[in-house]
Design an enzyme around this catalytic site. Structure first.
Site, mmCIF file in Angstrom:
data_model
loop_
_atom_site.group_PDB
_atom_site.id
_atom_site.type_symbol
_atom_site.label_atom_id
_atom_site.label_comp_id
_atom_site.label_asym_id
_atom_site.label_seq_id
_atom_site.Cartn_x
_atom_site.Cartn_y
_atom_site.Cartn_z
ATOM 1 N N GLY A 134 0.835 -1.190 0.000
ATOM 2 C CA GLY A 134 0.000 0.000 0.000
ATOM 3 C C GLY A 134 0.868 1.237 0.000
ATOM 4 O O GLY A 134 2.082 1.175 0.181
ATOM 5 N N GLY A 151 2.738 3.730 1.398
ATOM 6 C CA GLY A 151 3.280 3.993 2.720
ATOM 7 C C GLY A 151 3.762 5.414 2.921
ATOM 8 O O GLY A 151 3.959 5.856 4.054
ATOM 9 N N ASP A 193 8.288 6.421 8.215
ATOM 10 C CA ASP A 193 7.929 7.776 8.624
ATOM 11 C C ASP A 193 7.060 8.500 7.596
ATOM 12 O O ASP A 193 6.618 9.633 7.828
ATOM 13 C CB ASP A 193 9.191 8.607 8.904
ATOM 14 N N GLY A 194 6.799 7.850 6.446
ATOM 15 C CA GLY A 194 5.935 8.443 5.450
ATOM 16 C C GLY A 194 6.557 9.596 4.686
ATOM 17 O O GLY A 194 5.864 10.290 3.930
ATOM 18 N N ARG A 199 3.610 13.820 -8.206
ATOM 19 C CA ARG A 199 3.720 12.921 -9.359
ATOM 20 C C ARG A 199 2.413 12.916 -10.146
ATOM 21 O O ARG A 199 1.328 12.884 -9.575
ATOM 22 C CB ARG A 199 4.060 11.501 -8.904
ATOM 23 N N ARG A 243 -1.773 -0.878 -10.546
ATOM 24 C CA ARG A 243 -0.582 -1.703 -10.716
ATOM 25 C C ARG A 243 -0.975 -3.177 -10.806
ATOM 26 O O ARG A 243 -2.081 -3.559 -10.416
ATOM 27 C CB ARG A 243 0.356 -1.538 -9.515
ATOM 28 N N ASP A 297 4.512 -4.458 -7.868
ATOM 29 C CA ASP A 297 3.817 -3.221 -7.491
ATOM 30 C C ASP A 297 4.371 -2.017 -8.232
ATOM 31 O O ASP A 297 3.836 -0.910 -8.106
ATOM 32 C CB ASP A 297 3.886 -3.000 -5.976
ATOM 33 N N ASN A 298 5.422 -2.229 -9.025
ATOM 34 C CA ASN A 298 5.999 -1.149 -9.832
ATOM 35 C C ASN A 298 5.739 -1.342 -11.319
ATOM 36 O O ASN A 298 6.440 -0.767 -12.152
ATOM 37 C CB ASN A 298 7.508 -1.038 -9.585
ATOM 38 N N ASP A 353 7.772 4.692 -10.647
ATOM 39 C CA ASP A 353 8.648 4.498 -9.490
ATOM 40 C C ASP A 353 10.136 4.488 -9.861
ATOM 41 O O ASP A 353 10.722 3.458 -10.123
ATOM 42 C CB ASP A 353 8.281 3.226 -8.709
#
Length: 491
Positions: free
Chosen positions: A94, A96, A129-130, A180, A187, A256-257, A266
């Site tokens: 997900g 993050g 930490d996002g 972005r 994906r 996921d990319n 990505d």
């Protein structure tokens, strides 16, 4: 920074269709404010194409929106849920550290995701930490815009905001937020997530959404989910061939990319190859070479097989028949990739039409380039202008023999030598984002706050097929180093 423009709007025109999917596919979450946002770099041509007012977005109020300190009008911030095979191991993932503000409807009628990367903690942050560091976000800006200049489908970068606060990675680093822009963030991993949950209605809703968003012409076919699989396979075959033709190495081709839109997404430990070697790896975490340059087509096929597995319940009610249908579709990837790649290589060599010996002619050149450690980009540039110097390869008897075969092949085609050269000029870039030039730009920006080096580099990369004298310095190889160049993910 321009003056405040209170009361003037940036032109957001959001219509957030992803937020209308079942709630399992996302979590509503607002970006976390940063301490002292300052606009580092802004993409005015991209803003204009999105129907946005560049002046307003570069104001204090606009920067606050690009930093995540203020939610734009019409946005519905959310973090997307997805899964993925990371270096071959399946994981529930997900967003993050990324938050989707919404989908901008452009003046051209396109629907584009607007996502803030580094916007704070989400339910999928997994103890992270996002946040994002300034260096990696500037790298994504440079490489994604270079890919756009090369004509390769890609997500793009609207802006990078210096957050005014530090984050901890291997060391303390300045933080940043990247805006972005993407055709979507759907994906292969999104479908893996849906399949792993086992809710077939949700999987069907996701597939219908992907069809409507990216392949609406396929919605009325006899088996629309098979059509979805075939369309994604076709776009990925074309995309990976384009990567290979310019020496691009993604570095982290996890499922996921891989975007269903067929865009490159990505830009973590990515880089462009200098000396030709299929085993080239730049990513510090790819110790086994899984995502090496020469492995990218086979990895793409592997990822697409995972996509097909996710779609099996929709392909046919009988599992054996679903598998048969999927395997038949997947078998077409290698043929499609090879077709795109060899067509691109013919163009790089100024060849028109097709001859049976073309694959051998191409393959023999690449073998010689590998044997003599020839620079990939500069070799084809030298062939384009027949300035055969600067590479040890050109002085060898083996190359002289190959050159005779190449010239004979060109001599058999009806098109003129001038037409052949023009074909090569359009297919062989004069410049790529050389790794040492990218590092030079990042060093100046991050360490010294000097963005002039980056802006000069971006200007050169915007027109890679111009073949101007100003591009010559950017085509030079870096000094020899005893240590291989390494890139890092930035997470």
């Amino acid at each position: 920074m321009t003056e405040n423009l209170t009361g003037t709007k940036p032109g957001w025109n959001f219509d957030n269709s992803y937020a209308r999917l079942p709630e399992a596919f996302y979590s509503l979450v607002d970006p976390s404010p940063v301490r002292a946002p300052k606009l580092a770099v802004f993409n005015e041509p991209l803003a204009a194409s999105l129907g946005l007012d560049a002046t307003v977005l570069q104001s204090e109020e606009g920067t606050a929106e690009l930093a995540g300190n203020r939610v734009p009008e019409g946005a519905e911030p959310l973090a997307q849920a997805y899964a993925g095979h990371q270096f071959g191991y399946f994981t529930m993932l997900g967003d993050g550290r990324a938050i989707l503000l919404g989908e901008q409807l452009t003046p051209q009628g396109e629907r584009m995701d607007i996502q803030l990367k580094g916007a704070g903690i989400t339910p999928y942050s997994r103890r992270g930490d996002g946040r994002a560091a300034l260096g990696p976000m500037l790298r994504e800006y440079i490489i994604s815009e270079a890919m756009h200049g090369l004509g390769i489908p890609t997500t793009r970068s609207l802006a990078v905001v210096d957050s005014g606060q530090t984050i901890i990675r291997e060391e303390m680093q300045p933080g940043a937020v990247l805006t972005r822009v993407a055709a979507s963030h759907l994906r292969v991993g999104t479908f893996q997530y849906a399949a792993a949950r086992g809710e077939q209605d949700d999987l069907r809703a996701l597939a219908d959404y992907a069809l409507q968003r990216h392949y609406p012409e396929a919605t009325n076919t006899e088996n629309r989910y098979l059509a979805l699989l075939q369309e994604v396979i076709g776009r990925q075959a074309a995309l990976i061939a384009q990567w290979m033709l310019v020496g691009f190495i993604h570095g982290v081709m996890n499922t996921d990319n891989m975007a269903l839109s067929g865009e490159t997404i990505d830009y973590g430990p990515c880089a462009f190859m200098d000396r030709y070697d299929p085993a080239t790896v730049f990513s510090s975490i790819d110790t086994g070479g899984r995502y090496a340059y020469g492995n990218q087509p086979s990895i793409a096929a592997w990822n697409l097989a995972r996509f097909a597995e996710s779609l099996l319940p929709l392909l046919h009610e009988d599992e054996e028949e679903a598998v048969r249908v999927a395997e038949e579709a997947l078998a077409g990837f290698s043929e499609a990739y090879e077709r795109h790649w060899i067509a691109g290589m013919r163009a790089k060599l100024g060849l028109f039409g097709e001859e049976a010996e073309d694959p051998a002619l191409i393959g023999d050149l690449l073998k010689l380039m590998h044997q003599h450690r020839a620079d990939y980009t500069n070799t084809f540039r030298a062939l384009t202008f027949e300035t055969l110097e600067g590479e040890p390869l050109f002085g060898t008897p083996a190359f002289a023999e190959w050159q005779k075969r190449w010239q004979a092949r060109r001599g058999r085609q009806a098109e003129s030598p001038d037409a052949s050269r023009e074909r090569m000029k359009r297919s062989n870039p004069a410049v790529i984002p050389r790794n040492h030039r990218v590092e030079e730009a990042l060093e100046a920006a991050v360490r010294e706050g000097d963005y002039s080096v980056m802006h000069r580099l971006l200007a050169v990369l915007a027109c890679p097929y111009a073949h101007t004298t100003e591009q010559a310095d950017y085509a030079a190889l870096p000094p020899e180093s005893p240590r291989p160049y390494r890139t890092y993910c930035g997470t």
